[in-house]
Design a protein around this motif. Structure first.
Motif, PDB file in Angstrom:
ATOM      1  N   GLU A  11      32.813 -47.629 -52.135  1.00  0.00           N
ATOM      2  CA  GLU A  11      33.551 -48.272 -53.254  1.00  0.00           C
ATOM      3  C   GLU A  11      33.813 -47.059 -54.593  1.00  0.00           C
ATOM      4  O   GLU A  11      34.939 -47.495 -54.817  1.00  0.00           O
ATOM      5  CB  GLU A  11      32.356 -49.425 -53.866  1.00  0.00           C
ATOM      6  CG  GLU A  11      32.977 -49.971 -55.136  1.00  0.00           C
ATOM      7  CD  GLU A  11      34.270 -50.547 -55.013  1.00  0.00           C
ATOM      8  OE1 GLU A  11      34.815 -51.033 -56.092  1.00  0.00           O
ATOM      9  OE2 GLU A  11      34.637 -51.234 -54.109  1.00  0.00           O
ATOM     10  N   PRO A  12      33.133 -46.347 -54.716  1.00  0.00           N
ATOM     11  CA  PRO A  12      33.472 -45.505 -55.940  1.00  0.00           C
ATOM     12  C   PRO A  12      34.310 -43.976 -55.234  1.00  0.00           C
ATOM     13  O   PRO A  12      34.779 -43.246 -55.979  1.00  0.00           O
ATOM     14  CB  PRO A  12      32.139 -44.872 -56.388  1.00  0.00           C
ATOM     15  CG  PRO A  12      31.299 -44.941 -54.911  1.00  0.00           C
ATOM     16  CD  PRO A  12      31.735 -46.039 -54.190  1.00  0.00           C
ATOM     17  N   LEU A  13      34.541 -43.851 -53.871  1.00  0.00           N
ATOM     18  CA  LEU A  13      34.832 -42.787 -53.494  1.00  0.00           C
ATOM     19  C   LEU A  13      36.176 -42.724 -52.641  1.00  0.00           C
ATOM     20  O   LEU A  13      36.140 -43.747 -51.725  1.00  0.00           O
ATOM     21  CB  LEU A  13      33.845 -41.854 -52.781  1.00  0.00           C
ATOM     22  CG  LEU A  13      34.182 -40.661 -52.122  1.00  0.00           C
ATOM     23  CD1 LEU A  13      34.514 -39.476 -53.180  1.00  0.00           C
ATOM     24  CD2 LEU A  13      33.159 -40.011 -51.219  1.00  0.00           C
ATOM     25  N   ALA A  14      37.434 -42.118 -52.823  1.00  0.00           N
ATOM     26  CA  ALA A  14      38.286 -42.107 -51.846  1.00  0.00           C
ATOM     27  C   ALA A  14      38.925 -40.651 -51.744  1.00  0.00           C
ATOM     28  O   ALA A  14      38.834 -39.785 -52.742  1.00  0.00           O
ATOM     29  CB  ALA A  14      39.560 -42.975 -52.684  1.00  0.00           C
ATOM     30  N   VAL A  15      39.557 -40.437 -50.531  1.00  0.00           N
ATOM     31  CA  VAL A  15      40.336 -38.884 -50.275  1.00  0.00           C
ATOM     32  C   VAL A  15      41.700 -39.516 -49.905  1.00  0.00           C
ATOM     33  O   VAL A  15      41.924 -40.531 -49.527  1.00  0.00           O
ATOM     34  CB  VAL A  15      39.618 -38.462 -49.348  1.00  0.00           C
ATOM     35  CG1 VAL A  15      38.099 -37.909 -49.541  1.00  0.00           C
ATOM     36  CG2 VAL A  15      39.358 -39.142 -47.889  1.00  0.00           C
ATOM     37  N   PHE A  16      42.475 -38.564 -50.152  1.00  0.00           N
ATOM     38  CA  PHE A  16      44.164 -38.758 -49.814  1.00  0.00           C
ATOM     39  C   PHE A  16      44.625 -37.454 -49.473  1.00  0.00           C
ATOM     40  O   PHE A  16      44.197 -36.409 -49.748  1.00  0.00           O
ATOM     41  CB  PHE A  16      44.693 -39.633 -50.941  1.00  0.00           C
ATOM     42  CG  PHE A  16      45.178 -38.695 -51.989  1.00  0.00           C
ATOM     43  CD1 PHE A  16      46.332 -37.982 -52.260  1.00  0.00           C
ATOM     44  CD2 PHE A  16      44.239 -38.386 -53.172  1.00  0.00           C
ATOM     45  CE1 PHE A  16      46.701 -37.129 -53.120  1.00  0.00           C
ATOM     46  CE2 PHE A  16      44.289 -37.695 -54.287  1.00  0.00           C
ATOM     47  CZ  PHE A  16      45.644 -36.797 -54.264  1.00  0.00           C
ATOM     48  N   ALA A  17      45.750 -37.728 -48.790  1.00  0.00           N
ATOM     49  CA  ALA A  17      46.793 -36.512 -48.600  1.00  0.00           C
ATOM     50  C   ALA A  17      48.132 -37.047 -48.578  1.00  0.00           C
ATOM     51  O   ALA A  17      48.386 -38.243 -48.187  1.00  0.00           O
ATOM     52  CB  ALA A  17      46.382 -36.120 -47.082  1.00  0.00           C
ATOM     53  N   ARG A  18      49.056 -36.319 -48.947  1.00  0.00           N
ATOM     54  CA  ARG A  18      50.649 -36.774 -49.110  1.00  0.00           C
ATOM     55  C   ARG A  18      51.374 -35.566 -48.937  1.00  0.00           C
ATOM     56  O   ARG A  18      50.989 -34.425 -49.310  1.00  0.00           O
ATOM     57  CB  ARG A  18      50.882 -37.353 -50.492  1.00  0.00           C
ATOM     58  CG  ARG A  18      52.267 -37.724 -50.790  1.00  0.00           C
ATOM     59  CD  ARG A  18      52.208 -38.485 -52.070  1.00  0.00           C
ATOM     60  NE  ARG A  18      51.636 -39.879 -52.137  1.00  0.00           N
ATOM     61  CZ  ARG A  18      52.457 -40.877 -51.593  1.00  0.00           C
ATOM     62  NH1 ARG A  18      53.606 -40.559 -51.222  1.00  0.00           N
ATOM     63  NH2 ARG A  18      51.704 -41.777 -51.289  1.00  0.00           N
ATOM     64  N   TYR A  19      52.659 -35.929 -48.441  1.00  0.00           N
ATOM     65  CA  TYR A  19      53.673 -34.719 -48.535  1.00  0.00           C
ATOM     66  C   TYR A  19      54.956 -35.443 -48.917  1.00  0.00           C
ATOM     67  O   TYR A  19      55.248 -36.458 -48.630  1.00  0.00           O
ATOM     68  CB  TYR A  19      54.172 -34.374 -47.127  1.00  0.00           C
ATOM     69  CG  TYR A  19      55.098 -33.390 -46.885  1.00  0.00           C
ATOM     70  CD1 TYR A  19      54.830 -31.855 -47.047  1.00  0.00           C
ATOM     71  CD2 TYR A  19      56.300 -33.729 -46.514  1.00  0.00           C
ATOM     72  CE1 TYR A  19      55.635 -31.109 -46.970  1.00  0.00           C
ATOM     73  CE2 TYR A  19      57.517 -32.833 -46.456  1.00  0.00           C
ATOM     74  CZ  TYR A  19      57.147 -31.339 -46.666  1.00  0.00           C
ATOM     75  OH  TYR A  19      58.016 -30.640 -46.667  1.00  0.00           O
TER      76      TYR A  19
ATOM     77  N   ARG B 243      59.315 -29.462 -52.305  1.00  0.00           N
ATOM     78  CA  ARG B 243      58.809 -29.886 -51.226  1.00  0.00           C
ATOM     79  C   ARG B 243      57.313 -29.501 -51.571  1.00  0.00           C
ATOM     80  O   ARG B 243      56.828 -28.271 -51.865  1.00  0.00           O
ATOM     81  CB  ARG B 243      58.958 -29.046 -49.967  1.00  0.00           C
ATOM     82  CG  ARG B 243      60.381 -29.325 -49.326  1.00  0.00           C
ATOM     83  CD  ARG B 243      60.738 -28.474 -48.030  1.00  0.00           C
ATOM     84  NE  ARG B 243      60.913 -27.469 -48.605  1.00  0.00           N
ATOM     85  CZ  ARG B 243      60.284 -26.250 -48.069  1.00  0.00           C
ATOM     86  NH1 ARG B 243      58.990 -26.249 -47.177  1.00  0.00           N
ATOM     87  NH2 ARG B 243      60.624 -24.879 -48.318  1.00  0.00           N
ATOM     88  N   GLN B 244      56.416 -30.631 -51.764  1.00  0.00           N
ATOM     89  CA  GLN B 244      54.956 -30.617 -52.047  1.00  0.00           C
ATOM     90  C   GLN B 244      54.155 -31.104 -51.143  1.00  0.00           C
ATOM     91  O   GLN B 244      54.359 -32.126 -50.381  1.00  0.00           O
ATOM     92  CB  GLN B 244      54.914 -31.378 -53.326  1.00  0.00           C
ATOM     93  CG  GLN B 244      55.669 -30.807 -54.626  1.00  0.00           C
ATOM     94  CD  GLN B 244      55.481 -31.596 -55.572  1.00  0.00           C
ATOM     95  OE1 GLN B 244      54.603 -31.412 -56.390  1.00  0.00           O
ATOM     96  NE2 GLN B 244      56.390 -32.609 -56.026  1.00  0.00           N
ATOM     97  N   THR B 245      52.864 -30.481 -50.925  1.00  0.00           N
ATOM     98  CA  THR B 245      51.755 -31.022 -50.221  1.00  0.00           C
ATOM     99  C   THR B 245      50.438 -31.248 -51.070  1.00  0.00           C
ATOM    100  O   THR B 245      50.200 -30.342 -51.912  1.00  0.00           O
ATOM    101  CB  THR B 245      51.485 -30.134 -49.174  1.00  0.00           C
ATOM    102  OG1 THR B 245      52.480 -29.966 -48.073  1.00  0.00           O
ATOM    103  CG2 THR B 245      50.301 -30.586 -48.147  1.00  0.00           C
ATOM    104  N   GLU B 246      49.733 -32.379 -50.929  1.00  0.00           N
ATOM    105  CA  GLU B 246      48.526 -32.564 -51.631  1.00  0.00           C
ATOM    106  C   GLU B 246      47.539 -33.135 -50.970  1.00  0.00           C
ATOM    107  O   GLU B 246      47.677 -34.021 -50.019  1.00  0.00           O
ATOM    108  CB  GLU B 246      49.172 -33.668 -52.828  1.00  0.00           C
ATOM    109  CG  GLU B 246      50.206 -33.614 -53.858  1.00  0.00           C
ATOM    110  CD  GLU B 246      50.716 -34.947 -54.528  1.00  0.00           C
ATOM    111  OE1 GLU B 246      50.072 -35.042 -55.398  1.00  0.00           O
ATOM    112  OE2 GLU B 246      51.589 -35.313 -54.033  1.00  0.00           O
ATOM    113  N   VAL B 247      46.435 -32.491 -51.376  1.00  0.00           N
ATOM    114  CA  VAL B 247      45.416 -33.097 -50.758  1.00  0.00           C
ATOM    115  C   VAL B 247      44.290 -33.433 -51.891  1.00  0.00           C
ATOM    116  O   VAL B 247      44.017 -32.457 -52.820  1.00  0.00           O
ATOM    117  CB  VAL B 247      44.444 -32.323 -49.558  1.00  0.00           C
ATOM    118  CG1 VAL B 247      43.223 -32.746 -49.098  1.00  0.00           C
ATOM    119  CG2 VAL B 247      45.629 -32.179 -48.528  1.00  0.00           C
ATOM    120  N   GLY B 248      43.609 -34.700 -51.823  1.00  0.00           N
ATOM    121  CA  GLY B 248      42.726 -34.921 -53.054  1.00  0.00           C
ATOM    122  C   GLY B 248      41.318 -35.736 -52.792  1.00  0.00           C
ATOM    123  O   GLY B 248      41.415 -36.518 -51.745  1.00  0.00           O
TER     124      GLY B 248
END
Length: 833
Positions: free
Chosen positions: A593-601, A636-641
């Motif tokens: 519920e309080p925690l999430a992870v993500f990745a995006r290009y 071009r961008q890569t993100e991990v969070g």
């Protein structure tokens, strides 16, 4: 232009039917306006995304600043507000407009916000944020009608807005959800400024509400100029008709405001390039003075028809905006329709005093008038008096300045964004599909005139123009003017009359099942650019310098023989198109519920706009691009969070990698220290990490953000020597923090904003030292409706040098630099009702 206005107006009128509606916009979402002083809770974010949803279920990096927090910053400009958004680099030392903004290490080669789009209520203020001398923030103001600022960094910003691959910052207005308003009066304590803000909103009926607000101010401002440099204000309104759960809204804005433009000034520097020490020259304070002066006003030149015109230097940056817009959301056959339309009539002018060189007065006198040349004042209280160059103002300095006047005839912007979304129940999950079409037309009709003059270096608004005579008494200048053009030619005496027409279809899908959300979006931008340019720089036998009797005495002086003309009958053509594909895909996992992870290009584009005009990129006989690659740049961008939101604690941490190509114009210096404009064709890489967090314990709270960035020039077509270097002004570490203590009667806190060192120019020689600015605020509420506030901006009077034109310390020990403003303290009284 008017045909676009009529065509684009049809869509919102056709959609204004009493249909069952979906959720309201960001302004109408309770979660977007409530809980400003509560523990972190579910918050819906709507800027730069297909549909507003909880940020813990979205693979994006976002931030928001609420209005009651913004007022505590004591900001003198929009840039001082936006510097509090993690990842954002704001260079706002020039005043309330034409600041420079970048994000996550994307290059900031020139002024404005090339890769970061600034919006108001979900639509861009200007289609291109880095138009020379007229960037987006010139036409934006923060006042008490503002509800909040939303920012998305990277992510889907590249596909849900054109020309915004780095991100979007959106100023969202209040819309009358809460009955009541306020009136606030503020004044500078120790400097001349007076301002009145007001806002009021409420309901006309059960389904109709309204909001009005704005400000008016005038005064000299935070620097010593010697005249009323700030004068004007803004008025905004909106009326919202609720349709079930949806709405239709009409809104408008009128802005007419004058503010000064603070350009680089002479500064003494000692030490080494690696450890420089910057000091004020005698009788001139870097943090409080400016070369804008009470003595420098009417500047003669020729207008776009080659007729004599006197330009008012005191107008500074004069912004005029008259806009009207419509926004609506409702359901049709299971699809949620969203419509945004705005027409903005934008005009004004910009007058800048840009120093070209600073040197001992005796040296500049000899350079311009030969051995034995003499000096005397051209204007001001000492007009006609002889000058001793050795003792002039206690610093013995003289400056060669370029007076730049840009007449902003037409920057009209017409924008329409129509989208439809639907949520489908599939396999136990929710599939959200969105399709949309964006259309805009950006006019760019502007005339530039340049005049070269000599001026002394004197603070407190006392700088004056200076005449030079040869040893034989022959005048070299005319009323302090060396030439009615740039030195040595007619460069930059120009007329732009160009229009940018943009069409961009886009679409997205997002599937959310259980703890996982997977999505992607795509956008295809198609731009058509047409118009004309006029200027001698286009070549082809065009003449740019002639003689003109400016003062009408029947005699052509040396300065009058160097008068810039426009070759009106020989315009160059601009007629080309461009197109590029943007896309973004990401996955978000709600661990708990309080925690999430993500990745995006993501891959996004940015059209070149005016920065390639008057360059060899275009064939001005046909108007075509010589190389289609010059039409746009890509990122071009890569993100991990990871994101956490629980109890009284919220934390976000994102790692990023960005590769950027850029074609631009950059103002820097030649090896001899003189100013030049350089064409750049480069590739950049930046990687780093971004942190944002907040914590609350009883009456104490802390919000903070920090960004680590490693930036590098990976390729340069014109100057390979800079490959591998760090881009100019790119610090490794920037940060902001706001601790505060809140009770029912008072609030006390500080706002820290800091940066580590960076390089003055791309050659990586002279370093700009890091600094931390401390701002403080106290609010006292003796009654529920009354608040007194004291703000101290730059409390400890820190000297923060943010820009130096020279690449290294010259032998003279003199550079041209801009710094943050010194300490200013203001007080305000607000009555709510």
């Amino acid at each position: 232009m008017r045909k676009y206005l009529l065509l684009l107006a049809v869509a919102p009128i056709a959609l204004a039917t009493p249909a069952a509606a979906q959720q309201a916009s960001a302004q109408d979402e309770p979660a977007a306006e409530k809980g400003q002083d509560k523990a972190p809770a579910k918050e819906v974010f709507s800027t730069g995304v297909a549909k507003g949803r909880d940020i813990l279920d979205s693979a994006i990096s976002t931030s928001s600043l609420k209005s009651d927090e913004i007022e505590k910053f004591g900001a003198n400009s929009l840039g001082e507000v936006l510097r509090n958004i993690p990842g954002v680099r704001a260079e706002y030392q020039g005043g309330e407009g034409n600041a420079s903004y970048s994000i996550r290490g994307l290059p900031l080669a020139a002024s404005g916000s090339k890769f970061l789009q600034l919006q108001e209520d979900g639509l861009p203020v200007l289609e291109f944020g880095d138009i020379q001398l007229m960037s987006s923030d010139l036409f934006m103001r923060v006042d008490s009608n503002l509800a909040q600022v939303e920012a998305i960094r990277g992510g889907s910003a590249s596909t849900f807005a054109s020309n915004s691959p780095g991100g979007v910052i959106n100023l969202i207005s209040k819309t009358g959800e809460e009955e009541g308003g306020s009136v606030a009066a503020s004044t500078g304590l120790g400097y001349d400024t007076y301002r009145l803000d007001f806002d009021y909103g409420g309901r006309i009926s059960d389904t109709l509400r309204y909001q009005v607000g704005g400000f008016y101010r005038q005064g000299e401002g935070p620097r010593d100029l010697g005249y009323t440099a700030y004068k004007g204000g803004q008025f905004k309104f909106n009326v919202t008709k609720e349709l079930g759960e949806g709405f239709i809204r009409i809104y408008g804005k009128y802005l007419d405001d004058r503010t000064p433009s603070y350009q680089p000034v002479p500064v003494k520097v000692t030490g080494t390039n690696d450890k420089p020490k910057f000091e004020n020259v005698a009788n001139f304070d870097l943090g409080r003075d400016s070369l804008v002066s009470r003595n420098i006003n009417g500047i003669p030149s020729l207008d776009e028809n080659n007729n004599l015109k006197i330009y008012n230097a005191r107008d500074g940056m004069h912004s005029i905006v008259k806009s009207i817009g419509l926004e609506a959301k409702f359901d049709v056959a299971g699809w949620t329709i969203s419509e945004k339309f705005r027409f903005a009539d934008i005009s004004g002018s910009v007058f800048e005093n840009l120093p070209l060189a600073v040197a001992p007065a005796i040296g500049l006198a000899m350079v311009n008038g030969g051995p034995g040349a003499t000096l005397n004042y051209a204007n001001g209280p000492r007009a006609g008096q002889a000058i001793n160059p050795m003792t002039l103002n206690g610093n013995g300095l003289l400056m060669q300045s370029l007076f730049i006047n840009a007449d902003l005839k037409n920057l009209d912007n017409v924008t329409n964004d129509l989208r439809a979304s639907r949520v489908w129940d599939i396999g136990g999950g929710k599939l959200t599909t969105t399709v949309g079409f964006y259309k805009s037309n950006q006019s760019f009709d502007s005339f530039w005139t340049f005049t070269t003059a000599l001026q002394d270096v004197n603070g407190n608004g006392n700088s004056a123009l200076v005449n030079v005579n040869t040893a034989a008494g022959v005048p070299v200048t005319q009323d302090g003017i060396l030439s009615y053009s740039t030195v040595g030619g007619a460069s930059y005496h120009r007329r732009y009359d160009v229009a940018y027409d943009i069409n961009a279809p886009y679409a997205s899908v997002n599937f959310h099942i259980g703890k996982i959300a997977i999505g992607g979006s795509i956008r295809y931008d198609m731009g058509q650019v047409d118009g004309t340019l006029t200027g001698a720089e286009l070549g082809g036998g065009r003449v740019g310098i002639k003689s003109f009797d400016i003062n009408g005495d029947g005699i052509i002086s040396t300065a009058e023989s160097q008068t810039a003309f426009l070759p009106i009958t020989q315009p160059g053509l601009v007629d080309y198109d461009y197109h590029y594909l943007s896309y973004s895909t990401g996955v978000n996992f709600r661990v708990s519920e309080p925690l999430a992870v993500f990745a995006r290009y993501s891959r996004g584009g940015r059209a070149a706009a005016d920065r390639i005009l008057f360059t060899p990129a275009i064939n001005y006989n046909s108007g075509a691009l010589l190389d289609p690659k010059d039409g746009y740049d890509s990122v071009r961008q890569t993100e991990v969070g990871v994101k956490y939101r629980g109890g009284s604690l919220a934390l976000n941490l994102t790692g990023f990698l960005a590769n950027t190509g850029e074609r631009n114009l950059q103002v820097n210096s030649k090896p001899d220290g003189s100013v030049q404009v350089e064409h750049i064709i480069r590739d950049y890489r930046a990687y780093g990490a971004e942190f944002e967090g907040s914590v609350r314990r009883g009456p104490f709270s802390l919000t903070a953000g920090a960004t680590y960035t490693h930036g590098e020039i990976t390729d340069d077509a014109t100057n390979p020597a800079v490959i591998g270097n760090t881009p100019r002004h790119q610090a490794n570490f920037i940060f902001e923090a706001t601790p505060q203590f809140v009770t029912g009667m008072f609030t006390v806190g500080t706002n820290f904003v800091g940066t580590t060192s960076s390089f003055a120019q791309d050659t990586n020689q002279l370093k700009l030292p890091g600094y931390t600015v401390v701002n403080a605020f106290v609010q006292f509420r003796p009654t529920e409706k009354l608040q007194l506030m004291l703000n101290a901006n730059n409390l400890f009077d820190t000297l923060g040098v943010a820009e130096v034109t020279q690449a290294s310390i010259p032998a003279s020990g003199l550079v041209l630099a801009r710094s943050i403003t010194g300490r200013t303290i203001s007080g305000s009284l607000r009555f709510s009702f």
